[in-house]
Write a protein that holds these residues in place. Structure first.
Motif, PDB file in Angstrom:
ATOM      1  N   HIS A 156       0.857  -1.194   0.000  1.00  0.00           N
ATOM      2  CA  HIS A 156       0.000   0.000   0.000  1.00  0.00           C
ATOM      3  C   HIS A 156       0.888   1.237   0.000  1.00  0.00           C
ATOM      4  N   GLN A 174       3.533   4.019 -10.830  1.00  0.00           N
ATOM      5  CA  GLN A 174       2.359   3.159 -10.930  1.00  0.00           C
ATOM      6  C   GLN A 174       2.378   2.322 -12.214  1.00  0.00           C
ATOM      7  N   LYS A 215       0.543  -3.690  -6.795  1.00  0.00           N
ATOM      8  CA  LYS A 215       0.515  -2.834  -5.598  1.00  0.00           C
ATOM      9  C   LYS A 215      -0.685  -1.893  -5.649  1.00  0.00           C
ATOM     10  N   HIS A 216      -1.128  -1.462  -4.465  1.00  0.00           N
ATOM     11  CA  HIS A 216      -2.243  -0.524  -4.378  1.00  0.00           C
ATOM     12  C   HIS A 216      -1.671   0.870  -4.159  1.00  0.00           C
ATOM     13  N   TYR A 243      -2.377   5.063  -3.608  1.00  0.00           N
ATOM     14  CA  TYR A 243      -3.352   5.963  -2.985  1.00  0.00           C
ATOM     15  C   TYR A 243      -2.930   7.403  -3.210  1.00  0.00           C
ATOM     16  N   ARG A 263      -7.810   5.108  -2.834  1.00  0.00           N
ATOM     17  CA  ARG A 263      -7.216   4.284  -3.887  1.00  0.00           C
ATOM     18  C   ARG A 263      -7.252   5.056  -5.203  1.00  0.00           C
ATOM     19  N   TYR A 264      -6.210   4.846  -6.000  1.00  0.00           N
ATOM     20  CA  TYR A 264      -6.105   5.628  -7.234  1.00  0.00           C
ATOM     21  C   TYR A 264      -5.541   4.776  -8.361  1.00  0.00           C
ATOM     22  N   ASP A 265      -6.167   4.864  -9.529  1.00  0.00           N
ATOM     23  CA  ASP A 265      -5.562   4.374 -10.762  1.00  0.00           C
ATOM     24  C   ASP A 265      -5.991   5.310 -11.885  1.00  0.00           C
ATOM     25  N   THR A 318      -9.655   6.542 -12.039  1.00  0.00           N
ATOM     26  CA  THR A 318     -10.293   7.209 -10.903  1.00  0.00           C
ATOM     27  C   THR A 318     -10.865   8.566 -11.312  1.00  0.00           C
ATOM     28  N   SER A 374     -15.070   4.536   1.632  1.00  0.00           N
ATOM     29  CA  SER A 374     -14.014   3.739   0.997  1.00  0.00           C
ATOM     30  C   SER A 374     -12.613   4.283   1.283  1.00  0.00           C
TER      31      SER A 374
END
Length: 197
Positions: free
Chosen positions: A45, A62, A70-71, A73, A89-91, A94, A112
């Protein structure tokens, strides 16, 4: 003007004078230092930030193949604790919204969010200037200092990494009582661990 204000002004001016290409190239060099250090290898994280006003950009991390599981944020202004950060959380899919400082942040339901920052493994923090002991000069809002104040009492997660161009490494600063230092510093030309110094 205070000493810190002078440093802040000088570095911000220099940062904003970078071309887009310089910003991209220098940020890639800093990301490579992080990859080479292995610091993210066992982190699940990871929080980072979206660059504004010429800041070095950690978001290419990323896209690195080795980090696909991996996560990641992004910080958002907490609605629960004034002047603190929560993490979303971000990708690349988002949805984003501008916060009150006109900085984009994920547009997600409060339920969340990650409200306990100690659940993060690594936080890649923005800064204006940082000395070799990890004392950082930020934007002056104190959000990171308040959010990670618990690290002053306990040697706990997350690992705080300052992410900066070489010219943001400054002469030693005298920290205030409430300042939270970063544990490591990723620059274009080197990766520093502040406990080695």
């Amino acid at each position: 003007m205070s000493h810190q204000s002078e440093i802040r002004k000088r570095i911000q001016t220099k940062r904003q004078s970078l071309t887009k290409q310089q910003q991209t190239n220098y940020s890639a060099q800093i990301c490579q230092q992080i990859v080479n250090s292995g610091v993210l290898d066992n982190a699940g994280h990871i929080a980072f930030y979206l660059p504004v006003r010429g800041e070095a950009d950690p978001t290419p991390l990323q896209l690195i193949d080795a980090y696909q599981d991996k996560h990641f944020y992004l910080p958002i202004l907490s609605e629960h604790k004034e002047n603190h950060l929560a993490f979303a959380r971000y990708d690349e899919n988002t949805q984003m919204v501008l916060n009150r400082f006109r900085i984009p942040e994920p547009d997600v339901a409060t339920a969340s969010l990650l409200h306990d920052p100690s659940q993060l493994d690594v936080v890649i923090a923005p800064l204006v200037g940082v000395d070799s002991r990890g004392n950082r000069i930020g934007m002056g809002g104190g959000f990171y200092d308040r959010t990670f104040a618990f690290k002053k009492d306990e040697n706990s997660s997350p690992l705080l990494i300052g992410f900066a161009y070489d010219f943001q490494l400054i002469e030693p600063q005298t920290p205030q009582d409430w300042d939270v230092a970063v544990d490591q510093i990723a620059l274009q030309s080197q990766y520093l661990s502040t406990d080695d110094l």
